[in-house]
Design an enzyme around this catalytic site. Structure first.
Site, mmCIF file in Angstrom:
data_model
loop_
_atom_site.group_PDB
_atom_site.id
_atom_site.type_symbol
_atom_site.label_atom_id
_atom_site.label_comp_id
_atom_site.label_asym_id
_atom_site.label_seq_id
_atom_site.Cartn_x
_atom_site.Cartn_y
_atom_site.Cartn_z
ATOM 1 C CG ASP A 53 5.774 81.320 7.050
ATOM 2 O OD1 ASP A 53 5.807 82.179 5.943
ATOM 3 O OD2 ASP A 53 5.584 81.888 8.241
ATOM 4 C CD GLU A 132 42.512 73.909 -4.289
ATOM 5 O OE1 GLU A 132 43.041 74.457 -3.414
ATOM 6 O OE2 GLU A 132 42.818 73.445 -5.296
ATOM 7 C CD GLU A 134 42.733 76.818 3.032
ATOM 8 O OE1 GLU A 134 43.727 76.427 2.350
ATOM 9 O OE2 GLU A 134 42.692 77.670 3.752
ATOM 10 C CD GLU A 189 46.266 74.474 3.816
ATOM 11 O OE1 GLU A 189 46.995 75.352 4.105
ATOM 12 O OE2 GLU A 189 46.058 74.030 2.616
ATOM 13 C CD GLU A 196 43.276 72.531 0.858
ATOM 14 O OE1 GLU A 196 43.351 71.985 -0.397
ATOM 15 O OE2 GLU A 196 43.984 73.428 1.050
ATOM 16 C CG HIS A 245 42.317 78.527 -3.182
ATOM 17 N ND1 HIS A 245 43.479 78.178 -3.172
ATOM 18 C CD2 HIS A 245 42.133 79.726 -2.288
ATOM 19 C CE1 HIS A 245 44.341 78.663 -2.403
ATOM 20 N NE2 HIS A 245 43.424 79.918 -1.866
ATOM 21 N NE ARG A 316 51.405 76.940 -5.089
ATOM 22 C CZ ARG A 316 50.353 76.234 -5.147
ATOM 23 N NH1 ARG A 316 48.956 76.294 -4.882
ATOM 24 N NH2 ARG A 316 50.634 74.907 -6.033
ATOM 25 C CD GLU A 333 44.056 77.775 -7.038
ATOM 26 O OE1 GLU A 333 44.027 76.939 -6.073
ATOM 27 O OE2 GLU A 333 45.142 77.918 -7.477
ATOM 28 N NE ARG A 335 46.517 81.353 -4.627
ATOM 29 C CZ ARG A 335 46.820 82.235 -3.526
ATOM 30 N NH1 ARG A 335 46.604 83.561 -3.934
ATOM 31 N NH2 ARG A 335 47.289 81.919 -2.411
#
Length: 444
Positions: A53, A132, A134, A189, A196, A245, A316, A333, A335
């Site tokens: 349903d 990645e 976490e 982490e 992670e 990420h 970063r 990547e 982030r």
């Protein structure tokens, strides 16, 4: 050829004493749903005759359109290792279809497949993702409810006895490996109680399936250890939040389309154009990659999460980073993504954003190789760096204004996502929060 056939699944079910099968699918907000059937109904499910349903699932269909079919992807067959006793439990991930035999436009997994088909028109054969994710581990109270008491005081890459979650994390890895995951890394982490686990990249649909399975395994094994695992982006004030990420790459007949030995930074023109599309549409897709009120408590300066739209191959702090690996591992990547994102929707909008950059031959802005967190507003403006949306309301407005991202979702998913999230924002906006009472009760 796929990994499994109907016959091999039936044989495995009998050999492994499987008694129940979960037919899983994902709703618009990213929650895993399932219809559990006894093994006697397996043949019916394998013949694509299992109905449910659809009107009972938020954002799917109205009651007069409710009958829908679950069509299992045979290659997602897996037996949950932790189930035993009187019989094991297996699962298959399903796409949702109408009675007419057409894919349901509100099914996030089918929608991603639609965008992947459009990708093929550009000559690409695969869109790969290495996530990645976490998460935090909290202790349970005597009633089995989660507390805010952390299980450890560890930090980046710490070992026991500081990292008391190590045994739980190890068991999660063992269960995942038994289910066919190829784990690349597992570590503590930055924040206490935060962990992670990274697994090998895969094609877009498979990688999204893995994310949904990963969340289920993490929560299940954590509870076996007397812990509660949460993928909430920012469960605690004053420490780093949890991200997910996305490492993305386009392939053309087995070759990485982002790699060019003669290109600047050994990146191809395709890579730069794709990245330019992602950067251009970042405000529009943030409501999808960061879909909760709490998501924006993570996207603040000072905790490594990106809150500014920029890219770099050297630091970063920007939204988009280019990791140093080249050759087949060349990737960009993103982030900002957090684990509350519906991975199927996130991959659809990111692919569409990148393809639009290729189609329009966009050029990304110059890289920002300085630490953006320590730059003041004037310096950021001089570098052309702008902010991501500051809250869910802003993000939803940006989504409404971005036709490329709306097209990646399709009309049904877009309208139902907006409706659901605007209700969520209004509930938050009108609620009286503990912070307000702490600040104002005695002052006024």
């Amino acid at each position: 050829m796929g990994i499994f056939t109907k016959e091999s699944i039936a044989q495995l079910a009998e050999e492994q004493n499987v008694k129940f099968v979960r037919l899983q699918f994902t709703d618009i907000v990213g929650t895993v749903k399932n219809v559990e059937i006894p093994i006697s109904q397996l043949e019916k499910a394998l013949d694509n005759k299992m109905m449910f349903d659809g009107s009972s699932i938020e954002g799917f269909v109205r009651i007069e359109e409710s009958d829908m079919y679950l069509v299992p992807d045979l290659d997602t067959w897996v037996i949950f290792p932790w189930t035993a006793g009187k019989g094991k439990v297996a699962r298959m991930i399903c796409d949702v279809y109408h009675k007419s035999g057409e894919p349901f436009l509100g099914d996030p997994r089918s929608n991603l497949k639609r965008v992947l088909k459009e990708m093929e028109q550009y000559g690409f054969t695969d869109f790969n993702l290495g996530p990645e994710p976490e998460f935090f581990l909290f202790k349970l109270d005597e009633k089995g409810a989660p507390t805010l008491e952390l299980n450890d005081n560890g930090g980046y890459f710490d070992l026991a006895p500081t990292d008391l979650g190590e045994n739980c994390r190890r068991d999660i890895v063992l269960e995942l490996e038994e289910m066919g995951f190829e784990i690349e890394a597992s570590h503590h982490e930055e924040a206490p109680g935060q962990h992670e686990i990274d697994f090998k990249y895969a094609d877009a649909v498979t990688a999204c399936d893995h994310i949904q399975t990963f969340k289920l395994v993490v929560k299940t094994i954590a509870r076996n250890h007397g812990l509660h695992a949460t993928f909430m982006p920012k469960p605690l004030f004053g420490v780093a939040g949890s991200g997910m990420h996305f490492n993305m790459s386009l392939f053309r007949n087995g070759k990485n389309a982002f790699y060019d030995t003669n290109g600047e930074l050994e990146l191809s023109e395709t890579a730069y154009q794709f990245m330019a599309g992602v950067i251009k549409h970042a405000p529009g897709f943030t409501a999808i990659t960061n879909p909760t009120i709490n998501s924006y408590k993570r996207l603040v300066p000072g905790y490594e999460a990106p809150c500014y739209i920029a890219w770099s191959a050297q630091n970063r702090s920007p939204l988009v980073r280019v990791p140093s690996s080249r050759g087949q591992s060349t990737r960009i990547e993103l982030r900002s993504v957090d684990p509350t994102a519906n991975p199927y929707l996130a991959m659809a909008v990111l692919l569409q954003a990148g393809l639009s950059g290729i189609k329009d031959q966009l050029t990304p802005p110059h890289p920002v190789d300085r630490n953006i967190y320590i730059m003041n507003k004037r310096e950021r403006e001089e570098e052309g760096v702008v902010d991501l949306p500051h809250n869910l309301e802003e993000a939803l407005q940006e989504l409404k204004n971005d036709e490329i991202i709306k097209d990646a979702l399709g009309k049904h998913i877009f309208e139902n996502f907006i409706e659901t999230k605007e209700i969520e924002w209004e509930m938050f906006r009108t609620q009286v929060h503990p912070w307000e009472r702490e600040q104002y009760m005695t002052l006024y």
